[in-house]
Design a protein around this motif. Structure first.
Motif, PDB file in Angstrom:
ATOM      1  N   VAL A  61       0.626  -1.206   0.212  1.00 50.38           N
ATOM      2  CA  VAL A  61      -0.045  -0.093  -0.124  1.00 50.38           C
ATOM      3  C   VAL A  61       0.865   1.245  -0.009  1.00 50.38           C
ATOM      4  CG1 VAL A  61      -1.879   1.202   1.416  1.00 50.38           C
ATOM      5  CG2 VAL A  61      -1.499  -1.395   1.202  1.00 50.38           C
ATOM      6  N   TYR A  62       0.414   2.281  -0.828  1.00 45.59           N
ATOM      7  CA  TYR A  62       1.282   3.381  -0.994  1.00 45.59           C
ATOM      8  C   TYR A  62       0.449   4.522  -0.584  1.00 45.59           C
ATOM      9  CZ  TYR A  62       4.467   0.483  -3.621  1.00 45.59           C
ATOM     10  OH  TYR A  62       5.200  -0.823  -4.009  1.00 45.59           O
ATOM     11  N   ASP A  63       1.206   5.779  -0.098  1.00 44.21           N
ATOM     12  CA  ASP A  63       0.764   6.877   0.002  1.00 44.21           C
ATOM     13  C   ASP A  63       0.435   7.836  -1.184  1.00 44.21           C
ATOM     14  OD1 ASP A  63       3.008   7.931  -0.528  1.00 44.21           O
ATOM     15  OD2 ASP A  63       3.593   8.689   1.484  1.00 44.21           O
ATOM     16  N   PRO A  64      -0.356   9.170  -1.025  1.00 41.79           N
ATOM     17  CA  PRO A  64      -0.519   9.551  -2.548  1.00 41.79           C
ATOM     18  C   PRO A  64       0.979  10.096  -3.157  1.00 41.79           C
ATOM     19  CG  PRO A  64      -2.084  10.061  -0.697  1.00 41.79           C
ATOM     20  CD  PRO A  64      -1.060   9.388   0.055  1.00 41.79           C
ATOM     21  N   ASN A  65       1.916  10.086  -2.318  1.00 42.42           N
ATOM     22  CA  ASN A  65       3.179  10.317  -3.030  1.00 42.42           C
ATOM     23  C   ASN A  65       4.045   9.186  -3.339  1.00 42.42           C
ATOM     24  OD1 ASN A  65       2.961  13.146  -2.535  1.00 42.42           O
ATOM     25  ND2 ASN A  65       3.499  13.006  -0.287  1.00 42.42           N
ATOM     26  N   ASP A  66       3.452   8.077  -3.669  1.00 42.97           N
ATOM     27  CA  ASP A  66       4.115   6.884  -3.913  1.00 42.97           C
ATOM     28  C   ASP A  66       5.241   6.112  -3.000  1.00 42.97           C
ATOM     29  OD1 ASP A  66       2.417   6.481  -6.192  1.00 42.97           O
ATOM     30  OD2 ASP A  66       3.941   7.224  -7.642  1.00 42.97           O
ATOM     31  N   ASN A  67       4.971   6.583  -1.702  1.00 47.01           N
ATOM     32  CA  ASN A  67       5.792   5.845  -0.794  1.00 47.01           C
ATOM     33  C   ASN A  67       5.218   4.732   0.011  1.00 47.01           C
ATOM     34  OD1 ASN A  67       7.795   8.119  -0.789  1.00 47.01           O
ATOM     35  ND2 ASN A  67       6.284   9.276   0.074  1.00 47.01           N
ATOM     36  N   LYS A  68       5.826   3.594  -0.108  1.00 48.83           N
ATOM     37  CA  LYS A  68       5.332   2.380   0.361  1.00 48.83           C
ATOM     38  C   LYS A  68       5.195   2.581   1.961  1.00 48.83           C
ATOM     39  CE  LYS A  68       5.984  -2.358   1.668  1.00 48.83           C
ATOM     40  NZ  LYS A  68       6.804  -3.418   1.935  1.00 48.83           N
ATOM     41  N   ILE A  69       3.639   2.455   2.458  1.00 54.59           N
ATOM     42  CA  ILE A  69       3.454   2.543   3.849  1.00 54.59           C
ATOM     43  C   ILE A  69       3.022   1.354   4.536  1.00 54.59           C
ATOM     44  CG2 ILE A  69       2.898   5.056   3.374  1.00 54.59           C
ATOM     45  CD1 ILE A  69      -0.186   4.161   3.361  1.00 54.59           C
ATOM     46  N   GLY A  70       2.860   0.345   3.648  1.00 53.51           N
ATOM     47  CA  GLY A  70       2.659  -1.018   4.528  1.00 53.51           C
ATOM     48  C   GLY A  70       2.072  -2.104   3.543  1.00 53.51           C
ATOM     49  N   GLU A  71       1.600  -2.965   3.876  1.00 55.16           N
ATOM     50  CA  GLU A  71       1.203  -4.296   3.334  1.00 55.16           C
ATOM     51  C   GLU A  71      -0.222  -4.825   3.663  1.00 55.16           C
ATOM     52  OE1 GLU A  71       2.838  -8.944   2.095  1.00 55.16           O
ATOM     53  OE2 GLU A  71       3.894  -7.281   3.382  1.00 55.16           O
ATOM     54  N   ILE A  72      -0.954  -5.354   2.823  1.00 55.99           N
ATOM     55  CA  ILE A  72      -2.161  -5.651   3.011  1.00 55.99           C
ATOM     56  C   ILE A  72      -2.116  -7.006   3.775  1.00 55.99           C
ATOM     57  CG2 ILE A  72      -4.631  -6.620   2.496  1.00 55.99           C
ATOM     58  CD1 ILE A  72      -4.338  -3.491   2.258  1.00 55.99           C
ATOM     59  N   MET A  73      -2.581  -7.305   5.009  1.00 55.22           N
ATOM     60  CA  MET A  73      -2.210  -8.744   5.798  1.00 55.22           C
ATOM     61  C   MET A  73      -3.501  -9.367   5.655  1.00 55.22           C
ATOM     62  SD  MET A  73       0.898  -8.163   6.287  1.00 55.22           S
ATOM     63  CE  MET A  73       1.347  -9.585   6.790  1.00 55.22           C
ATOM     64  N   ASP A  74      -4.711  -8.935   5.545  1.00 57.65           N
ATOM     65  CA  ASP A  74      -5.908  -9.598   5.642  1.00 57.65           C
ATOM     66  C   ASP A  74      -6.988  -8.790   5.008  1.00 57.65           C
ATOM     67  OD1 ASP A  74      -7.521 -11.752   6.119  1.00 57.65           O
ATOM     68  OD2 ASP A  74      -7.384 -11.999   8.306  1.00 57.65           O
ATOM     69  N   VAL A  75      -8.094  -9.294   4.505  1.00 56.44           N
ATOM     70  CA  VAL A  75      -9.247  -8.773   4.058  1.00 56.44           C
ATOM     71  C   VAL A  75     -10.540  -9.267   5.030  1.00 56.44           C
ATOM     72  CG1 VAL A  75     -10.885  -8.442   2.049  1.00 56.44           C
ATOM     73  CG2 VAL A  75      -8.380  -8.677   1.893  1.00 56.44           C
ATOM     74  N   LEU A  76     -10.996  -8.267   5.418  1.00 60.02           N
ATOM     75  CA  LEU A  76     -11.983  -8.631   6.422  1.00 60.02           C
ATOM     76  C   LEU A  76     -13.456  -8.410   5.627  1.00 60.02           C
ATOM     77  CD1 LEU A  76     -10.848  -6.314   9.338  1.00 60.02           C
ATOM     78  CD2 LEU A  76     -10.307  -8.904   9.041  1.00 60.02           C
ATOM     79  N   VAL A  77     -14.285  -9.454   5.813  1.00 63.34           N
ATOM     80  CA  VAL A  77     -15.624  -9.711   5.208  1.00 63.34           C
ATOM     81  C   VAL A  77     -16.663  -9.768   6.254  1.00 63.34           C
ATOM     82  CG1 VAL A  77     -14.770 -10.251   3.025  1.00 63.34           C
ATOM     83  CG2 VAL A  77     -15.506 -12.125   4.875  1.00 63.34           C
ATOM     84  N   ASP A  78     -18.004  -9.192   5.987  1.00 61.00           N
ATOM     85  CA  ASP A  78     -19.046  -9.373   6.935  1.00 61.00           C
ATOM     86  C   ASP A  78     -19.797 -10.734   6.557  1.00 61.00           C
ATOM     87  OD1 ASP A  78     -20.647  -8.959   4.625  1.00 61.00           O
ATOM     88  OD2 ASP A  78     -21.335  -6.827   5.348  1.00 61.00           O
ATOM     89  N   ARG A  79     -20.744 -11.140   7.050  1.00 60.10           N
ATOM     90  CA  ARG A  79     -21.498 -12.182   7.101  1.00 60.10           C
ATOM     91  C   ARG A  79     -21.980 -12.414   5.693  1.00 60.10           C
ATOM     92  NH1 ARG A  79     -19.218 -15.095  11.124  1.00 60.10           N
ATOM     93  NH2 ARG A  79     -19.854 -14.292  13.227  1.00 60.10           N
ATOM     94  N   SER A  80     -22.398 -11.385   5.222  1.00 61.06           N
ATOM     95  CA  SER A  80     -22.733 -11.361   3.760  1.00 61.06           C
ATOM     96  C   SER A  80     -21.979 -11.748   2.680  1.00 61.06           C
ATOM     97  CB  SER A  80     -23.963 -10.244   3.701  1.00 61.06           C
ATOM     98  OG  SER A  80     -23.044  -9.133   3.227  1.00 61.06           O
ATOM     99  N   GLY A  81     -20.636 -11.645   3.174  1.00 60.10           N
ATOM    100  CA  GLY A  81     -19.576 -11.607   2.293  1.00 60.10           C
ATOM    101  C   GLY A  81     -19.140 -10.470   1.638  1.00 60.10           C
ATOM    102  N   LYS A  82     -19.323  -9.277   2.120  1.00 62.64           N
ATOM    103  CA  LYS A  82     -19.098  -7.950   1.667  1.00 62.64           C
ATOM    104  C   LYS A  82     -17.644  -7.692   2.487  1.00 62.64           C
ATOM    105  CE  LYS A  82     -20.234  -3.073   1.473  1.00 62.64           C
ATOM    106  NZ  LYS A  82     -21.023  -1.919   2.212  1.00 62.64           N
ATOM    107  N   ALA A  83     -16.658  -7.217   1.531  1.00 62.11           N
ATOM    108  CA  ALA A  83     -15.579  -6.758   2.202  1.00 62.11           C
ATOM    109  C   ALA A  83     -15.703  -5.526   2.851  1.00 62.11           C
ATOM    110  CB  ALA A  83     -14.389  -6.424   0.899  1.00 62.11           C
ATOM    111  N   THR A  84     -15.366  -5.430   4.177  1.00 59.88           N
ATOM    112  CA  THR A  84     -15.577  -4.219   5.052  1.00 59.88           C
ATOM    113  C   THR A  84     -14.483  -3.486   5.608  1.00 59.88           C
ATOM    114  OG1 THR A  84     -15.823  -5.649   7.032  1.00 59.88           O
ATOM    115  CG2 THR A  84     -17.752  -5.322   5.856  1.00 59.88           C
ATOM    116  N   GLY A  85     -13.166  -4.319   5.643  1.00 55.91           N
ATOM    117  CA  GLY A  85     -11.959  -3.844   6.169  1.00 55.91           C
ATOM    118  C   GLY A  85     -10.926  -4.558   5.863  1.00 55.91           C
ATOM    119  N   LEU A  86      -9.630  -3.879   6.053  1.00 54.94           N
ATOM    120  CA  LEU A  86      -8.329  -4.443   5.818  1.00 54.94           C
ATOM    121  C   LEU A  86      -7.497  -4.358   6.894  1.00 54.94           C
ATOM    122  CD1 LEU A  86      -7.824  -2.274   2.216  1.00 54.94           C
ATOM    123  CD2 LEU A  86      -8.353  -5.146   2.663  1.00 54.94           C
TER     124      LEU A  86
END
Length: 169
Positions: A60-85
């Motif tokens: 994941v990058y900031d608006p200036n293209d500096n790396k700020i992290g990495e997605i470790m997990d994708v959170l979904v609700d009970r209906s299957g909709k992605a709600t958080g990272l």
């Protein structure tokens, strides 16, 4: 007479065994209720759909293209909709890294000049480092606040080491 009696006993036993093996009909309304409505099959993929591969384990990058992290997990609700990272930030080769939760819509995909996808978030690495951290609790199979993780994750045999990530095997 003896032969007739043994035949009758054998027939009775075979009937009992056969009826015991016969499956009892289930209440079909209860089965459908537990499983939900009949599954629908898609005949095409929605044009705006992207795979989870565009998110999971991606930088994941900031608006200036500096790396700020990495997605470790994708959170979904009970209906299957992605709600958080869950975004891993800081550290070196996983050591000292902190995992923070962000809303799914806080990160968006964009394309670089060569049409490669990448993820951008309107935040800084320092803001993420200062955010509330989370740890994955393998027993509960969920993310919990870091301050609760010390007392609920692990069995005391990891000598204070952080809990393994959900993708660790």
């Amino acid at each position: 007479m003896r032969r007739l009696a043994s035949t009758a006993i054998l027939l009775a036993l075979m009937t009992t065994v056969a009826s015991a093996q016969t499956a009892q009909p289930r209440d079909q309304s209860q089965t459908r209720e537990q499983a939900g409505p009949p599954a629908q099959i898609m005949t095409s993929i929605p044009s705006d759909a992207v795979t989870v591969t565009h998110w999971y384990k991606q930088n994941v990058y900031d608006p200036n293209d500096n790396k700020i992290g990495e997605i470790m997990d994708v959170l979904v609700d009970r209906s299957g909709k992605a709600t958080g990272l869950i975004v891993g930030v800081g550290g070196f080769l996983g050591a000292g890294e902190k995992d923070v939760a962000v809303p799914f819509d806080a990160v968006h995909t964009t394309k670089k000049g060569n049409n490669d996808w990448y993820l951008v978030m309107n935040s800084s690495k320092d803001a993420l480092k200062n955010a509330k951290g989370f740890k994955y609790d393998r027993n509960a199979m969920t993310w919990i606040p870091e301050d609760q993780a010390r007392s609920t994750t692990g069995s005391g045999t990891n000598n204070g080491a952080p809990a393994p990530r959900p993708n660790a095997r």
